[in-house]
Design an enzyme around this catalytic site. Sequence first.
Site, PDB file in Angstrom:
ATOM      1  N   CYS A  10       3.042  67.989  -5.893  1.00  0.00           N
ATOM      2  CA  CYS A  10       3.674  66.967  -6.705  1.00  0.00           C
ATOM      3  C   CYS A  10       4.649  67.698  -7.620  1.00  0.00           C
ATOM      4  CB  CYS A  10       2.631  66.195  -7.504  1.00  0.00           C
ATOM      5  SG  CYS A  10       3.227  64.588  -8.038  1.00  0.00           S
ATOM      6  N   CYS A  86       3.614  62.760  -4.350  1.00  0.00           N
ATOM      7  CA  CYS A  86       4.581  62.008  -5.152  1.00  0.00           C
ATOM      8  C   CYS A  86       5.903  61.955  -4.397  1.00  0.00           C
ATOM      9  CB  CYS A  86       4.745  62.594  -6.547  1.00  0.00           C
ATOM     10  SG  CYS A  86       5.579  64.169  -6.652  1.00  0.00           S
ATOM     11  N   CYS A  94      11.300  71.930   0.503  1.00  0.00           N
ATOM     12  CA  CYS A  94      10.119  72.748   0.239  1.00  0.00           C
ATOM     13  C   CYS A  94      10.362  74.181   0.671  1.00  0.00           C
ATOM     14  CB  CYS A  94       8.912  72.200   0.996  1.00  0.00           C
ATOM     15  SG  CYS A  94       8.309  70.631   0.351  1.00  0.00           S
TER      16      CYS A  94
END
Length: 162
Positions: A10, A86, A94
């Site tokens: 998140c 989220c 990422c």
Amino acid sequence: MSHYNVLFLCTGNSARSIMAEAILRHKGGSRFAAYSAGSHPSGTVRPQALAQIALAGISADGLRSKSWDEFAGPETAPMDFVFTVCDSAAKETCPYWPGQPMTAHWGVPDPAAVEGTPAEIQRAYRDAFSRLDRRISLFLALPLSALDSMAIQQAIKDIGRQ
């Protein structure tokens, strides 16, 4: 495989991903190692998240807000699963995760964004915790060793729609 590393992501790593880490640590036993991290960690865990964890009778020992960079280096244990909890983290680029884990988005409304009475805020944290708990229970019920990777990938994506 008999042991799986699971990372919950998140943005702030202060509530939802922390609760998910605690739930999986508690329910996953020795088959799972649970971790959480954030793209822009807040540096603190929200007291309401810790209260919800305690209400469930789960230990909060060792839970802390941390950067996902701690899990992206070559010296870290490879992750088998990475779940974003989220929406903003799901949209971010990422890092490279060692081990090429399976990924899925398990979005949960942000309880920290709720404004209102203490009871309304507590309800938001309880609802987020319950949704994460239900999804993690479904994940733990998957016969991972009996499924091929495509079936597992589909199953974990489907869990995110629950």
